[in-house]
Design an enzyme around this catalytic site. Structure first.
Site, PDB file in Angstrom:
ATOM      1  N   TYR A  60       0.795   9.347 -22.743  1.00  0.00           N
ATOM      2  CA  TYR A  60       0.840   7.948 -23.175  1.00  0.00           C
ATOM      3  C   TYR A  60       2.308   7.533 -23.224  1.00  0.00           C
ATOM      4  O   TYR A  60       3.078   7.867 -22.351  1.00  0.00           O
ATOM      5  CB  TYR A  60       0.097   7.800 -24.503  1.00  0.00           C
ATOM      6  CG  TYR A  60      -0.328   6.375 -24.777  1.00  0.00           C
ATOM      7  CD1 TYR A  60      -1.081   5.651 -23.844  1.00  0.00           C
ATOM      8  CD2 TYR A  60       0.030   5.749 -25.955  1.00  0.00           C
ATOM      9  CE1 TYR A  60      -1.459   4.352 -24.078  1.00  0.00           C
ATOM     10  CE2 TYR A  60      -0.362   4.439 -26.209  1.00  0.00           C
ATOM     11  CZ  TYR A  60      -1.095   3.741 -25.262  1.00  0.00           C
ATOM     12  OH  TYR A  60      -1.466   2.448 -25.504  1.00  0.00           O
ATOM     13  N   LYS A 115     -28.269   9.119 -13.615  1.00  0.00           N
ATOM     14  CA  LYS A 115     -27.646   9.052 -12.293  1.00  0.00           C
ATOM     15  C   LYS A 115     -26.193   9.511 -12.376  1.00  0.00           C
ATOM     16  O   LYS A 115     -25.712  10.249 -11.501  1.00  0.00           O
ATOM     17  CB  LYS A 115     -27.727   7.616 -11.774  1.00  0.00           C
ATOM     18  CG  LYS A 115     -27.453   7.446 -10.293  1.00  0.00           C
ATOM     19  CD  LYS A 115     -28.531   8.154  -9.471  1.00  0.00           C
ATOM     20  CE  LYS A 115     -28.369   7.922  -7.988  1.00  0.00           C
ATOM     21  NZ  LYS A 115     -28.886   6.623  -7.555  1.00  0.00           N
ATOM     22  N   GLY A 217     -39.913  -3.436   0.799  1.00  0.00           N
ATOM     23  CA  GLY A 217     -38.886  -3.667  -0.201  1.00  0.00           C
ATOM     24  C   GLY A 217     -37.607  -2.951   0.170  1.00  0.00           C
ATOM     25  O   GLY A 217     -37.349  -2.668   1.348  1.00  0.00           O
ATOM     26  N   ALA A 219     -36.377   0.183  -0.213  1.00  0.00           N
ATOM     27  CA  ALA A 219     -36.452   1.461   0.484  1.00  0.00           C
ATOM     28  C   ALA A 219     -37.096   1.311   1.852  1.00  0.00           C
ATOM     29  O   ALA A 219     -36.658   1.925   2.830  1.00  0.00           O
ATOM     30  CB  ALA A 219     -37.216   2.476  -0.363  1.00  0.00           C
TER      31      ALA A 219
END
Length: 408
Positions: A60, A115, A217, A219
């Site tokens: 820092y 994910k 759609g 996919a």
């Protein structure tokens, strides 16, 4: 009443913190799942020491000012001196979450955390879940543009069609970092990988196949495009109203464009007309196909029935009429799982400092996944590697990076 969930295939043999609840168990209970998710699945960890006054001065003030000044003079060094070059934003509005539908951003957050955990586990990339309290494409695009300096790439996730197409296209145009909607392209890459090996095993050539894709759609559109790019000439797309054909009333712009590149004989009708003589079925629709229609497929057909938890064609029915069967489930052979694709695709793109993920990179990723399995080891129950196969992500990373660097 306790509900049970099927664990991942082979998880009992893997020392993997992501799946500790399933180790040595036949099932995962609802209580275990909820306990696992308490306080979420992610933390921020330091990879440099911060134990002394000297460390504090380097990390820092005053030392950090040197990095700031360097980036001010050379903005591209932000990816060298910060984590932005290895950080993915996983962005969702919660409108198309798994099989749950439009459950909103807060309820979508556990999926986005998951994910991000997969990114870290399989590719070593950091990822942050970002759920947006808006479904307006303009607002989603604007938010992602404003967030760009903090990230090296954007993974769009669980955004409903047809909005997802517009959002991805606009972000690709506006940003100079990789953007990919995984529900589209991750699925498509893994489907193509399975099809490559199924063709190798059965001696077919892509240009000779008749492929039926159920679902128009996110996919379905991506699977159709990557299959066409791979050399298949005859693809029939089905939606809830039947075959997508030129001149059919009520098509939205995405389906009108799809009709122009598919169905070369402009067949009209429904499942019965589409399935007649078909070599391959790709299901990404959550629909259902009756056995008498499946029976009209060509001999030694290939069935990729990916809806979860119930495939469009039940597995026992599929095996009666096809030589190769794949699903999206972990409790059957040939699981077509996006985790085979997206970690390596993003890692390869970021390692190459690519500004985009291209069709050529996606094709290379599919071929890399297929090539993980030696041709002598292919079998009807082994056309795709396991999502936990440690060879997959490095192979995909290398293939994607090579394409990206060759096209710079």
């Amino acid at each position: 009443m306790t509900q049970t969930i099927d664990p991942r295939d082979g998880v009992e043999n893997v020392n993997d913190e992501l799946f500790t609840a399933a180790v040595n168990e036949d099932v995962v209970t609802e209580e275990e799942v909820l306990q696992y998710h308490i306080n979420g699945k992610l933390d921020v960890a330091l990879h440099s020491p911060l134990d002394s006054q000297h460390d504090l001065s380097v990390a820092y003030t005053p030392g950090v000012a040197l990095a700031c000044n360097d980036i001010y003079d050379k903005p591209e060094d932000a990816k060298l001196y910060t984590w932005a070059g290895r950080l993915v934003a996983v962005v969702s509005d919660g409108t198309a979450v798994l099989g749950l539908g439009n459950i909103g951003p807060s309820a979508a957050l556990p999926v986005m955390e998951g994910k991000c955990a997969l990114f870290k586990q399989f590719s070593g990339l950091n990822a942050i879940p970002i759920v947006l309290d808006t479904t307006d494409p303009d607002e989603i695009v604007e938010t992602c543009i404003r967030l760009q300096p903090s990230f090296g790439a954007i993974n769009l996730e669980d955004i409903s069609a047809p909005r997802c197409f517009e959002i991805e296209d606009r972000l690709k145009e506006a940003l100079d970092i990789p953007v990919m909607h995984d529900d589209q392209h991750g699925t498509a890459v893994v489907v193509l990988a399975g099809m490559i090996n199924a063709c190798r095993l059965t001696g077919r050539k892509p240009e000779d196949l008749k492929v039926v894709v159920s679902g128009a759609g996110a996919a379905g559109v991506a699977c159709t495009k990557i299959i066409l790019n791979a050399g298949v000439k005859n693809v029939i797309v089905l939606d809830s109203q039947g075959i997508v054909s030129r001149g059919r009333e009520g098509l939205n712009p995405v389906k009108e464009a799809l009709a122009e590149i598919t169905n070369p004989d402009n067949i009209v009708g429904g499942q019965a007309e589409a399935f007649e003589g078909a070599d391959v079925f790709v299901g990404v629709s959550a629909g259902h196909v009756a056995e008498d229609i499946v029976a009209e497929m060509a001999p030694d057909a290939m069935i990729f029935s990916l809806s979860n938890p119930d495939p469009e064609i039940p597995v026992d029915v599929a095996h009666r009429h096809a030589s190769i069967v794949a699903t999206g489930r972990s409790d059957y052979p040939n699981q077509l799982n996006n985790v085979l694709a997206f970690p390596g695709i993003f890692r390869g793109a970021l390692d190459a400092r690519s500004t985009a993920i291209t069709d050529e990179m996606l094709q290379a990723a599919a071929e890399a996944i297929a090539d993980v399995i030696d041709s002598k080891d292919l079998s009807p129950d082994y056309i795709i590697p396991s999502p936990l196969d440690p060879r997959v992500c490095p192979a995909v990373t290398a293939a994607v990076k090579a394409v990206a660097e060759a096209n710079k």
